[in-house]
Design an enzyme around this catalytic site. Structure first.
Site, PDB file in Angstrom:
ATOM      1  N   LYS A 155     -10.303   7.379 -42.291  1.00 15.87           N
ATOM      2  CA  LYS A 155      -9.809   8.250 -43.358  1.00 15.87           C
ATOM      3  C   LYS A 155     -10.438   7.821 -44.683  1.00 15.87           C
ATOM      4  CE  LYS A 155      -5.364   9.257 -41.170  1.00 15.87           C
ATOM      5  NZ  LYS A 155      -3.894   9.288 -41.346  1.00 15.87           N
ATOM      6  N   ALA A 196       0.801  -1.233   0.000  1.00 18.57           N
ATOM      7  CA  ALA A 196       0.000   0.000   0.000  1.00 18.57           C
ATOM      8  C   ALA A 196       0.825   1.271   0.000  1.00 18.57           C
ATOM      9  CB  ALA A 196      -0.935  -0.003   1.213  1.00 18.57           C
ATOM     10  N   ARG A 249      -3.895   1.096 -35.813  1.00 15.08           N
ATOM     11  CA  ARG A 249      -4.120   1.608 -37.163  1.00 15.08           C
ATOM     12  C   ARG A 249      -4.357   0.445 -38.117  1.00 15.08           C
ATOM     13  NH1 ARG A 249      -2.723   6.919 -38.581  1.00 15.08           N
ATOM     14  NH2 ARG A 249      -2.283   8.185 -36.723  1.00 15.08           N
ATOM     15  N   LYS A 260       5.085  -1.394 -32.562  1.00 11.10           N
ATOM     16  CA  LYS A 260       6.153  -0.432 -32.306  1.00 11.10           C
ATOM     17  C   LYS A 260       5.940   0.158 -30.915  1.00 11.10           C
ATOM     18  CE  LYS A 260       6.136   3.528 -34.562  1.00 11.10           C
ATOM     19  NZ  LYS A 260       6.338   4.569 -35.603  1.00 11.10           N
ATOM     20  N   LYS A 312      -8.835  -0.225 -20.743  1.00 14.56           N
ATOM     21  CA  LYS A 312      -9.010   1.088 -21.359  1.00 14.56           C
ATOM     22  C   LYS A 312     -10.253   1.099 -22.251  1.00 14.56           C
ATOM     23  CE  LYS A 312      -4.290   2.775 -21.022  1.00 14.56           C
ATOM     24  NZ  LYS A 312      -4.627   3.926 -20.179  1.00 14.56           N
ATOM     25  N   HIS A 340       0.848  -5.792 -23.187  1.00 12.61           N
ATOM     26  CA  HIS A 340      -0.136  -4.810 -23.639  1.00 12.61           C
ATOM     27  C   HIS A 340      -0.490  -4.979 -25.119  1.00 12.61           C
ATOM     28  CE1 HIS A 340       0.399  -3.105 -19.813  1.00 12.61           C
ATOM     29  NE2 HIS A 340       1.311  -2.207 -20.077  1.00 12.61           N
ATOM     30  N   ALA A 351      -0.018   1.867  -5.768  1.00 12.97           N
ATOM     31  CA  ALA A 351      -1.153   1.944  -4.844  1.00 12.97           C
ATOM     32  C   ALA A 351      -1.604   3.385  -4.669  1.00 12.97           C
ATOM     33  CB  ALA A 351      -0.778   1.327  -3.505  1.00 12.97           C
ATOM     34  N   ARG A 408       5.224  -3.153   4.602  1.00 12.29           N
ATOM     35  CA  ARG A 408       6.220  -3.275   5.657  1.00 12.29           C
ATOM     36  C   ARG A 408       6.431  -1.955   6.399  1.00 12.29           C
ATOM     37  NH1 ARG A 408      10.245  -6.590   1.705  1.00 12.29           N
ATOM     38  NH2 ARG A 408       9.866  -4.714   0.487  1.00 12.29           N
TER      39      ARG A 408
END
Length: 600
Positions: free
Chosen positions: A494, A121, A455, A442, A291, A349, A126, A154
């Site tokens: 696009k 903590a 993308r 990348k 996310k 990720h 945290a 601790r």
């Protein structure tokens, strides 16, 4: 008397959503939860003429109730031992905690609580992420009525000192600031601290006693968040499991990355954890999966007819997963140097996002169905070749009169370190949907911008009638779908269109969904979503052990080759776009990095 087998519906436990598994499936309980109502299944020899309604009434346990005030300020109703049933023994519940599991007979609040222990903590994670996320959940009304938060570390600290530390990092949602101070005060009253060693059974026993004191005799559900270095995961889990787990509710453990350094160490960690926990008790967290735009990825694909038919090699030319930070290690190189950018960002990720992007349509939105499809993608991937990888390391650079340090200037980094701070790689999925499509990753530190995005570059229009109006660079007219995960969350496509006027001149424009413009509500932090899912038992955004094995099987041979050959990274200036080699890698696969184009 007649024998029958039936099911008795009784008052049910309810939470924020009807499928929230706050009730345990602990083997000591004989109660099976059936959503949306609980049923007690039994075989009974009934007196002739006794119907089910009478049975339900007669099976309710008669008790004398008294109320006491628990330390968290809530009222706890305690019941005296049940009266023994008559008439040959009507329904009994042979669980010592039965009268804590069932709801009060007057339809009041259920006797249940959630205890959240943040192990480690006093650390940065945290303070900066976990406590603020818990407060946000409380502020928005997503935590159960009865909950307690304990910090465990601790460091010597009092409850008041913990609250003072936590209060400095709490913020309120921008759309509900009226009662912010009041909510903070209420939340901090639920926060307590216990000092102890991570490998001490005695200290965890003392923690258990404190937890029981605050749980006040309710059914206890316990969540442990391990915000500690991976080398002490197992010690903490062993002590928490044997000395501080719930005896009548669920116990779950959130484990932060890194999950090992390679396939061998990851497998050893998983094996050690499973000595004390079942797989469904282990919640391996990758905060990028929490996310908003990553979670929206499957919604975008599976609920919009225009995208799913295009989601294959027939229409998609390449897919890019890009992660960049505009700062270096900044004194935290000791941890980073042991792992590097490939382990820190790519193997978890970016690879998790790739698996979500490329998976087949799951049978349902059930966690296991989704994770099954992700594993299939990972197992279909071609081994990564060193020739398809570029690594780099940032060097010192002066810009605008400011001199930025190199990676090895960080005092916590060993001199002469070859650990990459940048990597680019081309990956391939050998299945019918994605055969031949390059998936480019990348990731890097100390680059020119901070961003994370996906993308999707589509193929050129065959026999395009407007090529002569578009110029010679066909890539400038390629349709591209961009999912910007952070910052300024957005989804845009696009397209080519005619510039107004009498001539025939084409222009590339964006069909743009900018979240800040479309939605007034602030986007929740990823840790809020993942903590709430862990409390509710939703595993969809957490990593299963076979997913982890498949991910490490893909990257371990590459990492071993880089380290054994002592591959020297290509140096790039702090604040630049990264090594030149990354551009050559993309060109080798006939790709241009989308984030480097003029109209990105």
């Amino acid at each position: 008397m007649s024998s029958f087998s039936s099911s008795l519906s009784c008052p049910t436990y309810r939470s924020r959503t009807s499928n929230s598994p706050f009730l345990s499936n602990h083997p000591s309980s004989l109660i099976n939860v059936v959503d949306p109502r609980r049923s007690l299944s039994f075989h009974y020899a009934s007196p002739q003429g006794l119907n089910l309604d009478e049975l339900c009434v007669r099976s309710q346990r008669k008790s004398v109730q008294s109320s006491v005030v628990a330390q968290d300020g809530s009222v706890v109703t305690k019941s005296s031992p049940a009266e023994e049933p008559k008439n040959g023994g009507l329904l009994t519940i042979p669980s010592l905690e039965a009268d804590k599991v069932v709801a009060e007979s007057d339809g009041g609040e259920p006797q249940s609580t959630v205890s959240i222990t943040v192990v480690g903590a006093s650390g940065d994670l945290a303070k900066k992420k976990i406590f603020p996320a818990l407060f946000a959940l409380y502020y928005e009304g997503y935590l159960p009525e009865h909950f307690t938060i304990f910090g465990y570390a601790r460091s010597k600290m009092t409850d008041a000192e913990l609250r003072d530390m936590v209060s400095k990092t709490l913020t309120c949602r921008i759309d509900k600031r009226a009662n912010c101070g009041e909510k903070m005060e209420e939340f901090l009253k639920r926060c307590f601290y216990h000092s102890g060693q991570y490998d001490s059974q005695e200290h965890f026993v003392a923690l258990d006693e404190k937890l029981k004191e605050h749980e006040g005799g309710r059914l206890s559900n316990r969540l442990f968040y391990l915000s500690i270095p991976p080398n002490i995961f197992v010690d903490a889990v062993k002590c928490a499991s044997s000395s501080a787990s719930s005896v009548n509710g669920w116990t779950r453990v959130i484990v932060e990355k890194p999950f090992g350094r390679d396939a061998k160490t990851s497998a050893a960690l998983t094996k050690s954890l499973k000595q004390y926990l079942e797989e469904d008790q282990i919640f391996r967290i990758d905060h990028y999966l929490g996310k908003e735009l990553v979670e929206n990825l499957s919604v975008l694909r599976f609920s919009n007819l225009i995208f799913e038919p295009l989601w294959s090699r027939q229409y998609i030319r390449n897919v890019q997963f890009i992660f960049s930070e505009d700062f270096g290690t900044e004194g935290r190189g000791g941890y980073f140097d042991n792992y590097g950018i490939i382990r820190d960002i790519m193997q978890n990720h970016l690879l998790q996002i790739l698996a979500l992007f490329a998976m087949e349509t799951p049978v349902s939105l059930d966690a296991e169905d989704i994770r099954n499809e992700k594993v299939k993608v990972l197992r279909s991937m071609r081994p990564i070749q060193l020739k398809d990888v570029v690594i780099g390391q940032y060097k010192s650079h002066s810009l605008g009169g400011v001199t930025y340090p190199s990676y090895t200037d960080d005092k916590t980094v060993p001199k002469g370190s070859l650990t990459p701070t940048f990597a680019a790689a081309a990956l391939f999925i050998d299945n019918a949907r994605w055969d031949g499509v390059p998936f480019l990753m990348k990731a890097g530190k100390a680059l020119n911008t901070r961003s994370a995005e996906i993308r999707v570059q589509f193929r050129h229009v065959p026999g395009n009638l407007y090529n002569r109006n578009s110029g010679t660079d066909l890539d400038q007219t390629t349709n591209e779908l961009v999912i910007r995960v952070q910052p300024d969350e957005a989804i845009y496509l696009k397209i080519n269109n005619k510039v107004p006027g009498l001539g025939m001149r084409l222009d590339r424009s964006n069909l743009n969904l900018l979240y800040s413009a479309r939605y007034s509500k602030e986007i929740p932090d990823a840790y809020e979503r993942l903590l709430l899912d862990a409390i509710e038992g939703e595993r969809r955004l957490f990593i299963r052990s076979d997913e982890l094995d498949a991910a490490w099987a893909l990257f371990t041979p590459l990492l071993k080759e880089i380290e054994e050959k002592k591959t020297i990274p290509e140096f790039y200036p702090y604040g630049s776009r990264g090594p030149v080699g990354a551009h050559y890698l993309a060109a080798k696969h006939k790709v241009q990095w989308g984030d480097l184009s003029l109209d990105q």
